[in-house]
Every structure is written in C-alpha cells, then in structure tokens.
Scaffold this active site. Structure first.
Site, PDB file in Angstrom:
ATOM      1  CG  PHE A 130      16.937 -15.032   1.654  1.00 25.89           C
ATOM      2  CD1 PHE A 130      16.942 -15.578   0.392  1.00 25.89           C
ATOM      3  CD2 PHE A 130      18.106 -14.492   2.150  1.00 25.89           C
ATOM      4  CE1 PHE A 130      18.077 -15.562  -0.376  1.00 25.89           C
ATOM      5  CE2 PHE A 130      19.240 -14.467   1.387  1.00 25.89           C
ATOM      6  CZ  PHE A 130      19.230 -15.006   0.122  1.00 25.89           C
TER       7      PHE A 130
ATOM      8  CE  LYS B 249      11.461 -18.096   1.673  1.00 23.64           C
ATOM      9  NZ  LYS B 249      12.215 -18.520   0.483  1.00 23.64           N
TER      10      LYS B 249
ATOM     11  N   GLY C  23       8.701 -25.284   7.737  1.00 26.06           N
ATOM     12  CA  GLY C  23      10.131 -25.465   7.494  1.00 26.06           C
ATOM     13  C   GLY C  23      10.798 -24.155   7.169  1.00 26.06           C
TER      14      GLY C  23
ATOM     15  CG  ASP D  15      19.570 -22.616  -3.180  1.00 26.54           C
ATOM     16  OD1 ASP D  15      20.518 -23.421  -3.161  1.00 26.54           O
ATOM     17  OD2 ASP D  15      18.968 -22.262  -2.159  1.00 26.54           O
TER      18      ASP D  15
END
Length: 669
Positions: free
Chosen positions: A337, A354, A333, A450
């Site tokens: 960033f 990531k 997913g 966030d």
C-alpha cells in the site's frame, strides 16, 4: 523467436504512430509509467506471453471501434494478463496508435512481470494475475497512489467565475460518470460573460464496478478541485482518468448529455456557482484558521496523542521536506500500500517514511486506529513506528530506518551469499519471536497476513524486524479462525487462506515455514527447480528431498556449513516442513516454534505429513496428503461432491478437514 515478436510489435508501433496528427492533443507522451521489480521465472517465457497478450489486445482495439480490451497468455508459466483502454473521443486509428506508443514504452520492462503506462489518450497495463480486471486497485505486493497533475497557468480573466464554472462542471461529471453505461463522460461548459469554453472528461475502467468507479471519480474531483484556478488539470489512478482544460481536446459534437444522470439538480450555472462560491469561501476561512492554529501550537503534536506510546504526529510539510519531496534519490522501495523513502529530520535523525494513499471515506479513521495499535506493539523483532501524519488524503508512517534493507537482498539479491549460518539462524529465531509476540504475548491476537522475505528488515547487526502491518488483522480470542477476503502474496500464503479465506494465526506459521526454506536454500518460494528433471516449486522440492533423506542438497550453495552445524540445519528444515503442514491443526503455534528452534526439532507425538501444494499459476490445489488425495480442483467448492462413498480411503479426520475446505476431489488413490 521472442526477439522476432518484439521487433514485429515495434514495427507496428512505428506504423501506427504515423497515423496520428501531430497536434498538441494527440501527442502520445507518457505521463505516468511503472515497471515491475519482481523478475519473471523464465525471461523468454515471460516475453513470449507478454507479446502474445499485447498482440491480441491490439487486434481487439483495431476492430469494431473498441475502446477497451483484455487478453491473457498462460503458457509455460510467467502468465501475463493485459488490459488497455482508450478515451472514447478517439478514432480507431488514434486508439491503436496510442496503444502502440504504450507497447513501445513498456518494451524495455523486463525486470518484472507487471507494468503500466498512462497517456492522455489511453493506458496499457499487464500483470501476472487477473484480479485487476474487476478491481483495478488490486495489487499483489504494493499499493499504487493516485496522481494529480495541474497546469502552470492560471485563469487570465475572472478567476472567481472560472473557478466556480470549473467546479460546477467537475461536480456534474463526478455524479454522472458512474451512472453511465460505459463509465465515460465528456462535457463542455461556457464560462459566464466570457467568450470561452471549458472541456472535461472522466472515464473509469470498463469492467470495474459502479462503487469502485464512484470512489475513484470522487477522488479525482477532490484532486482536480485543488488545481483551481489553473486552466487545466489531470487525475490518474488505476481505476479512472479525469481531465479538464480550457483548450479543446475533443470535438464539440463528441459530448455526452448528462442531464438525465443529475437527478433534478439545477443546470443553472449561476445558481450552482454562487452556492459553490459561498461554500468555498467558508471552507477557505476554516482551513486558514486551522492552519494558523496548527502552526501556532506546534509542527509536532506529540502532546495531543498521549495514547500513542511516544509516537509523534508529524506535519506533512515537514516530512515532505525531509524526504526531498519524496524524491527518487530518497526512494527505498515499495511495501504493501505505499512507497518508502529515506528521511533526515530536523534533529538529523534518519528514519523511513512510508507514503500511503487511500481513497474511501473511512480510510483515515481506520488508518488512525491502526496507528494507535501498532504504536503499542513493542518488541525487538517488530519494526517500531516512530510517528505518523494524517492530513487530508496524505497518510504517512514514520518508521525505524533499517540500514541493511530487506532480507531478500541477501538471499537472491545483490548481496547474496554474504550471510553465514549463524546470521541466518538468528534471523529465523528473531522472526519466530516477533510472531509469537503478535500471536500470544500482546493483549489482542494479531495476524500479520503477509510474512515474506521482503517484509523482514535487517538492522546494522543483521537482527530481523518484521515490517509492513498494512494487512494485519485481529483474531478474536474466542474464535479459532475468521473468514475474510484473501490479501497477501501467493507462494507464502497458506492454502486454506488462499483458496477459502480461512484466516488464523496458523496462516503466519505457514508463511514463516516458507521463509525458513528461502533462508536455507537461498531461493524464492516461487522459483521452480529448473535445473532438475521436475519443475517443482520450493516447498515441493524441499519435501521430496526430505522424503528421500537428501536434506543436504537443499542448502544454499553459497553457504559454508561445517559438520557442527549440519545436524542443526537439518532439524530447522524439518521445523519449516512442520510449519507448512495441512490440516491446520498439525502446525505448531509460534510459541512452540520458539521453544523448538534452539535445540532442534522435538516432534513428540507429531508426524510430518506431505504439505498441501498449490499451483501458483492457476491457484488450484495440486496435492493434499500422502494418505490418499491428489489432483484437487479448488474451484468446485461443492460439499455434496464430497459424499462418503467418494472418499473410501480417507480416515474421518481427513474427511472432515477436506469438507471444511470445501474441495472438489478429482481422483482418489
């Protein structure tokens, strides 16, 4: 009606495409595209707005030899903001044909409001926000990585001369492009002692700033230099496009004279090439020595980073191999960033990697500082950082792998309805404990900025872990708040931060309250209450049911709640509303929330007041409190309009809070 419009645009695509010559340089073959993953609220409204936006862009490109156009359609929600740009060497007919090809490519993108497609000759993009007009790299939920594409043929004669000539040409274009009026350069260069010519262009998005253009083109130069000695290369990013080739893709009379932009730099190719060649040779030697020493020491340099609390500095090639070269089958997913991939390491352990791409000079230093911070934040409800990699422009985070994925999958995704109330409550409590640790139990106060359902990951026992610290910021202990540029996700973001940039730990408290409402209702915070007479967003819908003492109607219909849980569940809804109150001082700290949750709400001297509501489409205030202010215009920001005589019905606390936010009062009850 929407279907007819789609058919009309596809007809235009076919007729426009026929105008292009069927040559290698004019074939509009997509080289990069993306369809958004956040579904629109009402599909028919989204399609109508998208078609209207694209039709207006086509009209602009078709007239006045325009190479860049923007348009937007904002009716009935699901706003669509669009932009398109063609290379300046095209004719109007070729530009429109490329745009039509883009529309055809994006016609099937109905899974989310946001998409883009890049060709050699143009790009087409639309989003549900307009920030990307000025800064193309602005995104709401995810970063967009630059892409370099190198040809598969190398120079067939003198490789050294070819490399030197291309590098000199690219260097000139890098310096000149941001200085031109329209951020566009097309240039050629003769290859010394050979009967050959190089062709190169660079183009930034027209409405962006010179600084953003400069950063983007500098990154393009680095990527394209790595293509050498291949005979062609392309660079694609949201803010710019660059390309070189020994095959002509524009006419010789379409070049731009860049001499005046080079500020006295020598145009003698031989001098430049000699200097560049010497530097390149030195750099190659240095790189080789560093690579050799790295391989000799270890693939993993854990012993070199004792301050990272056990985190491992991985070799980029090892992680590239573990993710199968970041393949689609390993894709998990998108986060803030970057994209996330599943990886199986040499010891057979499963992790998440990531992949982050950044473009400015200090990014690597800031990335490494952030890594050192997160490595030392250890809590059962915070996603643990296992390692990292920072090599050239490749920045990677190695994280715990969460087999159950993100929370949103269980609320409105493919596994909706599978969480019972105990599991949902445990998730709420775990998120609260993780935030309390960030705010109060670590040696510095960290504001996540966030918090949302997609950033809450679930382990095999459905215990929550807060993820994605890409937007996290420190809050000094001696400051009640800091002022900063907005970055986050609308719908979850506290109004004082979304409208005024006022950041404190209470911003996370507000977002946590919204997540509670999503967990209990099984609905997105941006979903409207479309099955009722009103079109309220989730927070307003929850408040109205609370006012009318109809809490129970707010609960997810898939949730089987017995009588023993009803009272506790109602109290958790009240805690969520307490967390979303304004002014900020009325919200509890996360430590207070942790103490409230097990036994339900303990208001004490607190009194629930109506929360501040924001129109998510226009990003303006809808209402403030039940005690007197409605219909605010958050765009005014003029304190002088808040004179005492204009606020007759407000007490002194409310006046001070409104003036702190600088809101322009339109009507007063």
């Amino acid at each position: 009606m929407a279907v007819l419009v789609v058919m009309f645009i596809l007809f235009l695509v076919k007729s426009g495409a026929a105008q292009l010559n069927n040559t290698e340089n004019n074939l509009n073959i997509p080289i990069r595209s993306f369809c958004g993953r956040n579904p629109p609220i009402v599909l028919s409204s989204f399609i109508n707005n998208r078609n209207s936006t694209l039709a207006e862009i086509r009209r602009q490109l078709s007239s006045n030899d325009g190479f860049y156009a923007t348009a937007q359609s904002l009716t009935e929600g699901d706003s669509v903001f669009g932009a398109a740009q063609c290379r300046n060497y095209l004719s109007t007919a070729q530009c429109v044909a490329c745009f039509d090809a883009g529309v055809s490519e994006l016609a099937s993108c109905i899974t989310g409001n946001g998409a883009y497609v890049f060709f050699d000759n143009c790009f087409v993009r639309y989003e549900n926000y307009d920030n990307f007009y000025k800064d193309p790299n602005v995104v709401e939920d995810a970063g967009i990585t630059p892409l370099g594409i190198c040809g598969n043929q190398t120079a067939y004669q003198s490789e050294t001369i070819f490399r030197q000539t291309v590098d000199a040409l690219l260097a000139d274009i890098k310096d000149a492009t941001p200085k031109t009026k329209n951020f566009y350069v097309a240039s050629t260069r003769k290859i010394t002692n050979e009967n050959a010519t190089l062709y190169a262009i660079a183009q930034c998005v027209k409405d962006t700033t010179q600084a953003i253009c400069q950063n983007c083109i500098s990154t393009a130069y680095s990527y394209l230099s790595n293509c050498l000695p291949n005979t062609q290369g392309r660079f694609i990013n949201m803010g710019c496009f660059a390309r070189y080739s020994e095959t002509p893709f524009f006419n010789d009379n379409q070049t731009i004279d860049i001499t005046s932009f080079l500020k006295g730099r020598s145009s003698n190719v031989a001098v430049i090439a000699g200097a560049v060649g010497g530097v390149c040779l030195l750099l190659i030697m240095i790189v080789f020595l560093l690579w050799f020493r790295k391989r000799k020491n270890s693939k993993k340099k854990e012993q070199d980073t004792p301050d990272l609390n056990g985190a491992i500095n991985y070799n980029y090639k090892d992680l590239q191999l573990a993710t199968k070269d970041f393949s689609k089958e390993n894709f998990l997913g998108k986060g803030g960033f970057g994209e996330v991939f599943k990886a199986i390491l040499d010891d057979k352990s499963v992790v998440a990697v990531k992949k982050i791409e950044v473009e400015y000079a200090k990014a690597k230093e800031e990335f490494e500082n952030e890594v050192k911070l997160i490595c030392n934040v250890q809590h059962r409800n915070l996603l643990r950082l296992l390692g990292w990699s920072s090599e050239e422009s490749h920045l990677l985070l190695v994280l715990e792998y969460m087999p159950n994925g993100s929370l949103d999958r269980f609320l409105w995704g493919p596994r909706r309805g599978t969480l019972n109330w105990k599991q949902r409550y445990d998730i709420i409590f775990g998120i609260a404990r993780g935030l309390a640790h960030l705010h109060n139990e670590f040696h510095v106060k960290i504001v996540h900025r966030d918090i949302k359902s997609s950033n809450i990951l679930l382990d095999h026992d459905f215990q929550p872990k807060i993820a994605d610290f890409g937007l996290a910021r420190f809050q000094p202990e001696d400051k009640s708040h800091v002022s900063t540029k907005f970055a986050g996700t609308l719908g979850y973001t506290a109004p004082e931060y979304a409208l005024r940039g006022i950041l404190s730990e209470k911003v996370d408290t507000y977002s946590f309250g919204i997540v509670i409402l999503e967990i209990i209702s099984g609905r997105r915070c941006t979903d409207t209450n479309s099955d009722k007479p009103s079109m309220d967003y989730l927070l307003e819908h929850a408040w109205k049911l609370y006012e009318s003492k109809k809490h129970f109607e707010f609960i997810d219909e898939t949730l089987d709640v017995n009588q023993n849980h009803e009272q506790h569940l109602m109290q958790i809804i009240e805690i969520a509303l307490l967390c979303t109150q304004s002014p900020v001082s009325k919200r509890p700290t996360m430590s207070e929330v942790v103490s409230m949750l097990p036994n339900g709400l303990s208001l004490g001297n607190r009194q629930l007041t109506r929360p501040t509501l924001i129109d998510l489409e226009r990003r303006v205030l809808v209402s403030y409190t039940t005690r007197g202010i409605t219909n605010h215009n958050a765009s005014g920001m003029q304190h002088e309009l808040l004179a005492k005589e204009k606020l007759p019905n407000l007490n002194e606390e409310d006046k001070l809070d409104v003036m702190e936010k600088g809101m322009n009062v339109a009507t007063v009850e």
